[in-house]
Design an enzyme around this catalytic site. Structure first.
Site, short mmCIF file in Angstrom:
data_model
loop_
_atom_site.label_atom_id
_atom_site.label_comp_id
_atom_site.label_asym_id
_atom_site.label_seq_id
_atom_site.Cartn_x
_atom_site.Cartn_y
_atom_site.Cartn_z
CB CYS A 111 6.33 -4.04 11.63
SG CYS A 111 7.54 -4.07 13.03
CB THR A 112 1.57 -4.69 9.73
OG1 THR A 112 0.77 -4.04 10.29
CG2 THR A 112 2.12 -5.91 10.71
#
Length: 362
Positions: free
Chosen positions: A355-356
């Protein structure tokens, strides 16, 4: 497998995104392809954003430390470009070190997978960044600054922008690089992103932009978390024809039934070439460390990130499950280092390593 539920009520509905500056925009045309994540990268993009209003001071500090840990691990194998708010620059510089390139740019949060451009390329090597009109996961969170991230990153990467009619986050789509995609209906077909859009219309747009020839649709769960059930917490390609998928074995979990259904669909599916999928189940941990544990803790291993020569995945303190994950990923990604990281604060915010990050293909 809970995800970012608490963020949905933290800041209210998003205000409309401000007009974007003029940027080179290309017609999608033919020949664009979204590469598999395991193909060579030129760089990884990240965002050092975790504000007090959404995260709270304690969790914000932990998330920033986790972001730096992820960035340093990636920077050992490929360049990392990290967007950072001006007021957080000194903290980011201290935590990330000199191997991570910091770029001052206003951001609302840290989820570059969703806010950044989806990079595509042509056979001749030309690159572009698809702008999928990020709207705060269906107007659940303020996103004026994050709505500008995709064109900003594309511009700094030196590539043109491909505009889309769809609202889509990068975490909502998984591809094998050879024309097959896995997408959750609960996210992409949700009226809070694409009202009135059906599968056929969505597939036409994804063929135009990403070279997708076949979509395997998973139901997901709308409203269970802020993302409405992103694909990258349910199923990931390890290679064309090979998928790792999560299964929530907790009888009390709302994810149990849907993850079982996902496994049924994937085991019956074929890819764009007509080949059946090999499905490898990657169970989650039985428990996590207590320091950041909460009801939104994203305790799954599926959200790993594949970079040049390595695979980054979480470890949660369940020794047996952590070791099992490392063994499975080592088998699925031969020749790559399997690097396990403690990202408990980010998991407490409902996300994971994938997600990052957002990869820029070579």
């Amino acid at each position: 497998m809970q995800r970012r539920h608490f963020l949905a009520s933290a800041l209210g509905l998003a205000a409309g995104a401000a007009a974007l500056p003029a940027l080179p925009v290309l017609a999608a045309g033919e020949g664009w392809r979204m590469p598999d994540e395991a193909e060579a990268h030129k760089a990884t993009w990240m965002a050092f954003g975790a504000n007090d209003d959404v995260w709270g001071r304690r969790l914000k500090a932990g998330a920033q430390a986790n972001l730096a840990r992820i960035a340093q691990a990636i920077a050992s194998v490929e360049p990392v470009h990290m967007l950072v708010n001006e007021e957080d620059y000194d903290v980011a510089a201290r935590l990330c070190g000199n191997k991570v390139k910091l770029l001052v740019q206003p951001i609302d949060d840290l989820w570059m997978r969703d806010t950044g451009p989806v990079f595509v390329k042509k056979a001749g090597g030309a690159l572009a960044g698809v702008h999928f009109n990020f709207n705060g996961w269906g107007e659940k969170q303020e996103c004026d600054d994050d709505a500008r991230v995709a064109p900003f990153v594309a511009g700094r990467a030196g590539v043109a922008v491909l505009e889309s009619s769809l609202v889509l986050e990068g975490g909502g789509i998984e591809v094998d690089g050879q024309g097959t995609a896995i997408i959750t209906e609960s996210c992409v077909l949700n009226d809070n992103r694409n009202p009135g859009v059906g599968k056929a219309q969505c597939e036409r747009e994804l063929r135009r932009l990403l070279g997708i020839e076949k979509v395997i649709w998973l139901p997901g769960i709308a409203g269970q978390d802020i993302t409405d059930g992103h694909t990258d917490f349910y199923a990931r390609f390890c290679a064309p024809g090979v998928v790792v998928a999560g299964f929530d074995s907790d009888p009390a979990s709302p994810e149990r039934a849907v993850t079982r259904r996902h496994l049924e669909i994937l085991r019956k599916a074929t890819d764009a070439r007509g080949h059946p999928l090999q499905v490898v189940v990657l169970p989650g941990p039985g428990y996590v460390r207590p320091r950041y544990e909460n009801k939104d803790f994203a305790a799954g291993y599926i959200n790993f990130y594949v970079c040049n020569g390595a695979v980054l995945c979480p470890e949660f303190g369940d020794t047996a499950a952590d070791r099992n994950t490392k063994a499975i990923l080592r088998e699925q990604f031969p020749g790559r280092d399997i690097v396990q990281l403690n990202i408990d604060a980010i998991a407490a915010g409902g996300g994971g390593i994938h997600c990052t990050t957002q990869q820029q293909p070579a």
